[in-house]
Design a protein around this motif. Structure first.
Motif, short mmCIF file in Angstrom:
data_model
loop_
_atom_site.label_atom_id
_atom_site.label_comp_id
_atom_site.label_asym_id
_atom_site.label_seq_id
_atom_site.Cartn_x
_atom_site.Cartn_y
_atom_site.Cartn_z
N ARG A 175 -26.21 -58.07 5.68
CA ARG A 175 -25.52 -58.94 6.64
C ARG A 175 -25.68 -60.40 6.25
O ARG A 175 -24.75 -61.20 6.38
N LYS A 176 -26.86 -60.76 5.75
CA LYS A 176 -27.14 -62.14 5.38
C LYS A 176 -28.09 -62.15 4.19
O LYS A 176 -29.08 -61.42 4.18
N LEU A 177 -27.80 -63.00 3.21
CA LEU A 177 -28.67 -63.15 2.04
C LEU A 177 -29.61 -64.34 2.25
O LEU A 177 -29.18 -65.39 2.73
N LEU A 178 -30.86 -64.17 1.87
CA LEU A 178 -31.88 -65.21 2.06
C LEU A 178 -32.37 -65.78 0.73
O LEU A 178 -33.26 -66.64 0.74
N ALA B 37 -33.03 -60.33 2.25
CA ALA B 37 -31.80 -60.26 3.04
C ALA B 37 -32.07 -59.57 4.36
O ALA B 37 -33.19 -59.08 4.63
N HIS B 38 -31.03 -59.53 5.20
CA HIS B 38 -31.03 -58.78 6.46
C HIS B 38 -30.02 -57.65 6.36
O HIS B 38 -28.92 -57.84 5.82
N MET B 39 -30.35 -56.50 6.90
CA MET B 39 -29.52 -55.31 6.77
C MET B 39 -28.18 -55.49 7.48
O MET B 39 -28.11 -56.08 8.56
N GLY B 40 -27.13 -54.96 6.82
CA GLY B 40 -25.80 -54.93 7.39
C GLY B 40 -25.24 -53.52 7.34
O GLY B 40 -25.99 -52.55 7.39
N SER B 41 -23.92 -53.41 7.24
CA SER B 41 -23.26 -52.10 7.19
C SER B 41 -22.10 -52.17 6.21
O SER B 41 -21.53 -53.25 5.97
N PRO B 42 -21.70 -51.01 5.62
CA PRO B 42 -20.58 -51.02 4.67
C PRO B 42 -19.27 -51.44 5.31
O PRO B 42 -18.44 -52.08 4.66
N ASN C 114 -22.47 -57.82 0.43
CA ASN C 114 -23.38 -58.88 0.00
C ASN C 114 -24.54 -58.24 -0.76
O ASN C 114 -25.32 -57.46 -0.20
N LEU C 115 -24.65 -58.59 -2.04
CA LEU C 115 -25.55 -57.89 -2.96
C LEU C 115 -26.57 -58.83 -3.56
O LEU C 115 -26.27 -60.00 -3.85
#
Length: 301
Positions: free
Chosen positions: A251-254, A268-273, A233-234
């Protein structure tokens, strides 16, 4: 009477025997042999042996999606995403394909040029000069006495004082505002930038799942989604005519495309590859479409 019959039979069979003998001799003396015919295999018969091994390729298999010169637009593509994928400036990509700003509208199936079109220079032919040439006849000039003028010392020139020119207001308005970057999130840099490695076009900052990701500078969101392979998610933000920044593995786009952001706004909120992997943020800065090392632009921690 029997002797006469036998002599007559011998005399009648003798020509027949001679004729058969001549036919046999002529048949034995004939040169040559039985003709041999080489039957060539027809192309259709040759294809039978290889038809099972070499199956014909359907025309759709040759249909390209991306090449060095052209790109075929897929559903969900945007001009900014295509330019980002091919390391191009979006304004150049739009100009090469006649796409007008600010909407930059494209459609699936459209073929986009990824290189500037070649411009062929036409040779201009110079028109022939058809004006007639006039002959100039020099007339003898009367001799006049040479009069020497009286030389006088020239007056001293007055030196004007140079007045500094004032800069116009338009010039001041054209002056570009220097960007003051900030860190997009808290954490340690776990992977640095490398211009020679295709997989290290930015930096990775470690953190925790759900950690807030903030805009490193003010700008407008030009892409928000998961259509770019390798970024998750970019979010891509356009800051000015030259600079873009990107925030991947969220993890989630705002935010959504078209949103105007101030520096420090949460995007956004941080996620992982990968699922269950280390939480990181992939952060990139590009200047005129080319990735640059973001660390020299960020303040020291």
């Amino acid at each position: 009477m029997r002797d006469n019959g036998s002599s007559t039979g011998i005399s009648l069979s003798l020509p027949v025997m001679m004729l058969c003998l001549l036919i046999g001799i002529s048949a034995c003396s004939t040169k040559g042999s039985a003709p041999v015919y080489n039957r060539a295999v027809s192309p259709s018969q040759q294809g039978v042996a290889t038809a099972s091994n070499n199956k014909p390729v359907s025309p759709s298999a040759h249909r390209y999606k991306s090449s060095r010169t052209y790109y075929l637009v897929q559903p969900g593509d945007t001009l900014y995403a295509i330019a980002w994928r091919h390391y191009l400036e979006h304004e150049h990509l739009a100009a090469w394909n006649g796409i007008k700003a600010p909407s930059y509208s494209i459609y699936p199936g459209q073929r986009l040029r990824l290189k500037p079109p070649e411009v062929r220079k036409k040779r201009q032919r110079q028109p022939l000069d058809t004006t007639p040439v006039k002959k100039v006849v020099k007339m003898p000039q009367p001799t006049t006495p040479v009069v020497r003028p009286v030389t006088k010392s020239p007056p001293k020139p007055t030196v004007a004082k140079s007045v500094p020119l004032k800069k116009s207001v338009a010039t001041n308005q054209k002056k570009r505002v220097k960007l003051a970057w900030r860190w997009p999130t808290k954490g340690r840099v776990v992977q640095t930038f490398s211009s020679s490695d295709q997989n290290r076009k930015g930096v990775r900052i470690g953190g925790e799942i759900g950690q807030p990701i903030k805009a490193a500078e003010a700008g407008r969101v030009v892409y928000a989604g998961g259509g770019l392979v390798g970024y998750g998610n970019l979010v891509i933000i356009k800051h000015d005519k030259n600079y873009l920044s990107a925030y991947g593995y969220n993890r989630k786009l705002l935010v959504k495309e078209g949103d105007n952001l101030a520096k420090g706004d949460i995007v956004a909120h941080m996620g992982s590859p990968h699922s269950g992997g280390q939480p990181v943020l992939h952060f990139e800065i590009r200047k005129q479409g080319k990735p640059i090392n973001p660390l020299p632009l960020l303040p020291r921690k």
